[in-house]
Enzyme design. Structure first.
Site, PDB file in Angstrom:
ATOM      1  CG  ASP A 233      -1.886  -1.135   1.248  1.00 30.47           C
ATOM      2  OD1 ASP A 233      -2.765  -1.132   2.108  1.00 30.47           O
ATOM      3  OD2 ASP A 233      -1.795  -1.997   0.364  1.00 30.47           O
ATOM      4  CG  ASP A 388     -11.429  -1.815  -0.612  1.00 30.15           C
ATOM      5  OD1 ASP A 388     -11.311  -0.820  -1.348  1.00 30.15           O
ATOM      6  OD2 ASP A 388     -10.517  -2.649  -0.459  1.00 30.15           O
TER       7      ASP A 388
HETATM    8  O1  1PR Z   1     -10.726   2.969  -5.071  1.00 31.58           O
HETATM    9  O2  1PR Z   1      -9.776   2.310  -7.287  1.00 31.58           O
HETATM   10  O3  1PR Z   1      -8.861   4.299  -6.049  1.00 31.58           O
HETATM   11  O4  1PR Z   1      -8.462   1.952  -5.277  1.00 31.58           O
HETATM   12  C1  1PR Z   1      -7.987   2.219  -3.998  1.00 31.58           C
HETATM   13  C2  1PR Z   1      -7.227   0.978  -3.616  1.00 31.58           C
HETATM   14  O5  1PR Z   1      -6.486   1.242  -2.434  1.00 31.58           O
HETATM   15  C3  1PR Z   1      -8.159  -0.179  -3.328  1.00 31.58           C
HETATM   16  O6  1PR Z   1      -7.543  -1.361  -3.834  1.00 31.58           O
HETATM   17  C4  1PR Z   1      -8.220  -0.227  -1.807  1.00 31.58           C
HETATM   18  O7  1PR Z   1      -8.304  -1.577  -1.360  1.00 31.58           O
HETATM   19  C5  1PR Z   1      -6.878   0.342  -1.421  1.00 31.58           C
HETATM   20  N1  1PR Z   1      -6.946   1.133  -0.193  1.00 31.58           N
HETATM   21  C6  1PR Z   1      -7.475   2.371  -0.074  1.00 31.58           C
HETATM   22  N2  1PR Z   1      -7.308   2.792   1.215  1.00 31.58           N
HETATM   23  C7  1PR Z   1      -6.669   1.813   1.865  1.00 31.58           C
HETATM   24  C8  1PR Z   1      -6.261   1.855   3.282  1.00 31.58           C
HETATM   25  O8  1PR Z   1      -5.718   0.876   3.809  1.00 31.58           O
HETATM   26  N3  1PR Z   1      -6.533   2.989   3.944  1.00 31.58           N
HETATM   27  N4  1PR Z   1      -5.793  -0.430   1.195  1.00 31.58           N
HETATM   28  C9  1PR Z   1      -6.421   0.770   0.962  1.00 31.58           C
HETATM   29  C10 1PR Z   1      -6.573  -1.492   1.431  1.00 31.58           C
HETATM   30  C11 1PR Z   1      -6.010  -3.751   1.548  1.00 31.58           C
HETATM   31  C12 1PR Z   1      -4.754  -4.366   1.102  1.00 31.58           C
HETATM   32  C13 1PR Z   1      -3.992  -4.947   2.289  1.00 31.58           C
HETATM   33  C14 1PR Z   1      -4.535  -6.305   2.623  1.00 31.58           C
HETATM   34  C15 1PR Z   1      -3.541  -7.148   3.369  1.00 31.58           C
HETATM   35  N5  1PR Z   1      -5.715  -2.466   2.014  1.00 31.58           N
HETATM   36  O9  1PR Z   1      -4.014  -3.406   0.465  1.00 31.58           O
HETATM   37  O10 1PR Z   1      -2.693  -5.063   1.863  1.00 31.58           O
HETATM   38  O11 1PR Z   1      -5.708  -6.077   3.374  1.00 31.58           O
HETATM   39  O12 1PR Z   1      -3.215  -6.528   4.560  1.00 31.58           O
HETATM   40  P1  1PR Z   1      -2.607  -7.397   5.776  1.00 31.58           P
HETATM   41  O13 1PR Z   1      -1.934  -8.608   5.178  1.00 31.58           O
HETATM   42  O14 1PR Z   1      -1.630  -6.464   6.416  1.00 31.58           O
HETATM   43  O15 1PR Z   1      -3.739  -7.767   6.659  1.00 31.58           O
HETATM   44  P2  1PR Z   1      -9.543   2.967  -5.953  1.00 31.58           P
END
Ligand code: 1PR
Length: 532
Positions: A233, A388
């Site tokens: 991320d 998500d």
């Molecule tokens: O909506 O097309 O602009 O895409 C935004 C992208 O960024 C989406 O894929 C969304 O999942 C991701 N995203 C947005 N905000 C966050 C955040 O964390 N604040 N990340 C985010 C979501 C999910 C994975 C994570 C897994 C594994 N995080 O990226 O790596 O859940 O995590 P873990 O193994 O540590 O538990 P758009």
């Protein structure tokens, strides 16, 4: 030596360029039909649909020069759709003739219990000696396709190798100096680079090839591996530096600061060297305005793809876009810029939710959504949907029209039922749509894979939400990547044993060096799971 590359501008051939350079050669692009005939060595990466490839070849006047080069047995290496183009035609593009060098047709994988497209690492079975492919060196190679050339008697003398995926299909063809692979050597790690090196360095004399077919495992069927994916991320911190961060249930701040877990390019290289099967970058501030050409993630992709030879996915901000200089871009423009920078797949999050909300209203495909536009040009296998979801508990199924499950993880008021609500803007906003509605509609609109996150599990190290993964795997026939919650190697074994997920992704445990990719692979192999 100069290697000539046939790049008709329809996708990511940067990784082929980078692989050739990594092996010490310079790349010259085909500029004219004559270059195709006179080139000392020609590499032709086929990207996009069969019809798009053949139309581009015809528009450029390259069909006859290619047929002439192959007839003269000059060194030629085709990749992916370029192998398919050697055949007479394809179900993917009815009515569009291929080069017709090899008799036979290209067909779509039949809908079996396997996910289509085939995305991942599978083996090959050599049917004859080859200067390029050495069975003893090949564990698995990277495939990403929904169509395949059929094994037929008429084309048999061309077939170099076959692979099993629901059916036996042609994974490599070769005759003299002319070779083509369905898999991507430039995305198959060191095994793939060795194959490319043999093509570039020249082949041993024919004499070495005259002996009998390899003893090899002609009986043993090949099996696709479960993929272990590292996810980064990425966002800018409060000092403007682009860092790898990690949310805890999507909250990336700790004591007021954005968590900083490292630099994107360096971490990606480390994971590649540790054996990651794919790397995913999610630009989690994708909705901030940058001029498209300055998108910080372009440079991350360009630098990463110079040394990382496994598939790269980029998500975050893939949607139509007006930048801070008031220039507007379609989602296809944004995706194309990322493909040119070295991405193999793009992932769409929020925009997929908005698209499906509109689609469910009308039941009509407009052809204008980001999913449809990108899938039509680059193929379904290049389009990932990043979901998500979060649990919404209900006392009884009658309380909602959404797809409810009976859960073994009761709610705060001991509810036994829940549905999974889709969110947008990185989990900041819930929408009245559930994961089953979203993933089914996205598959209908042309998406090729689901990245299935889970807000409730994200960053908790408590394990994957097996019920969510099972629900989604039962809803679509495209591959699913389980994501969110991995805390130890046994969580990967559990998700592969308890669900039919095609891949599993983690972020935090890898960034914090709590568990290595190597440990995850060893634990999975020890449990009898097919792993590269
Ligand atoms: O909506 O097309 O602009 O895409 C935004 C992208 O960024 C989406 O894929 C969304 O999942 C991701 N995203 C947005 N905000 C966050 C955040 O964390 N604040 N990340 C985010 C979501 C999910 C994975 C994570 C897994 C594994 N995080 O990226 O790596 O859940 O995590 P873990 O193994 O540590 O538990 P758009």
């Amino acid at each position: 030596m100069v290697i000539t590359l046939l790049d008709y501008g329809a996708g990511n051939v940067r990784s082929v360029r980078n692989a050739i350079r990594k092996l010490g050669y310079t790349v010259k692009d085909v500029q004219s039909a004559e270059d195709i005939v006179t080139a000392e060595k020609l590499i032709f990466p086929g990207v996009g649909s069969f019809g798009l490839v053949m139309n581009r070849l015809r528009e450029s006047g390259y069909v006859e020069p290619l047929r002439q080069r192959i007839a003269e047995n000059k060194p030629f290496l085709g990749i992916c759709v370029a192998l398919q183009a050697l055949y007479e035609g394809s179900e993917e593009s009815p009515g569009i003739a291929g080069l017709g060098i090899i008799p036979g047709q290209v067909v779509r994988f039949s809908k079996t219990d396997l996910s289509v497209p085939q995305i991942g690492w599978n083996g090959i079975r050599l049917l004859k000696k080859s200067a390029l492919l050495k069975e003893e060196e090949i564990d698995k190679l990277y495939f990403v396709h929904s169509y395949h050339a059929q094994v037929t008697e008429a084309g048999k003398d061309w077939i170099l190798a076959v692979t099993d995926y629901g059916t036996e299909f042609v994974s490599a063809v070769e005759k003299g100096n002319v070779s083509a692979f369905q898999f991507h050597p430039e995305k198959s790690g060191t095994a793939g680079l060795k194959i490319l090196a043999r093509f570039l360095d020249g082949r041993p004399p024919e004499a070495e090839l005259s002996c009998s077919p390899p003893a090899g495992n002609t009986e043993k069927s090949t099996r696709i591996a479960k993929r272990i994916i590292a996810c980064l991320d990425v966002r800018s911190n409060d000092h403007g530096d682009l860092v790898v961060t990690k949310g805890d249930q999507y909250d990336v701040r700790h004591e007021g600061e954005v968590r900083n877990l490292g630099k994107p390019v360096e971490l990606a290289k480390r994971y590649y060297e540790e054996g990651a099967d794919e790397i995913t970058f999610l630009n989690i501030t994708g909705f901030r305005d940058f001029p498209l050409q300055d998108q910080p993630m372009m440079e991350v992709l360009e630098r990463t793809s110079e040394n990382v030879f496994v598939p790269l996915t980029i998500g975050g901000g893939i949607r139509e876009f007006t930048d801070s200089e008031n220039t507007s871009y379609s989602s296809l423009d944004v995706a194309s810029a990322y493909f040119r920078s070295g991405a193999d797949k793009i992932s769409i999050g929020s925009d997929a939710v908005y698209t499906v909300e509109a689609y469910l209203q009308t039941g009509q495909k407009t052809g204008k959504s980001s999913i449809e536009q990108i899938s039509i040009v680059y193929g379904a296998q290049a389009v990932v949907i990043s979901v998500d979801p979060r649990r919404v508990y209900v006392q009884s199924p009658e309380q909602t029209s959404h797809a409810v499950i009976t859960t073994a993880v009761p709610g705060p008021n001991r509810e036994q039922y829940c549905w999974y609500q889709c969110t947008v803007k990185g989990g900041r906003e819930g929408r009245d749509i559930d994961v089953v509605q979203l993933v089914k509609a996205c598959e209908e609109l042309g998406a090729g894979e689901i990245l299935l996150n889970c807000i409730d599990r994200d960053g908790t190290n408590s394990g994957f939400d097996l019920e969510l993964i099972d629900l989604v795997k039962k809803s679509v026939s495209i591959p699913v990547i389980a994501s969110s919650g991995a805390g130890k190697a046994s969580h990967f074994v559990e998700v592969f044993q308890e669900t039919s997920t095609d891949a599993a992704l983690a972020a935090g445990i890898f960034h914090r060096r709590e568990v290595s990719i190597k440990e995850v692979k060893e634990a999975s192999k020890a449990a009898g799971i097919e792993i590269r």
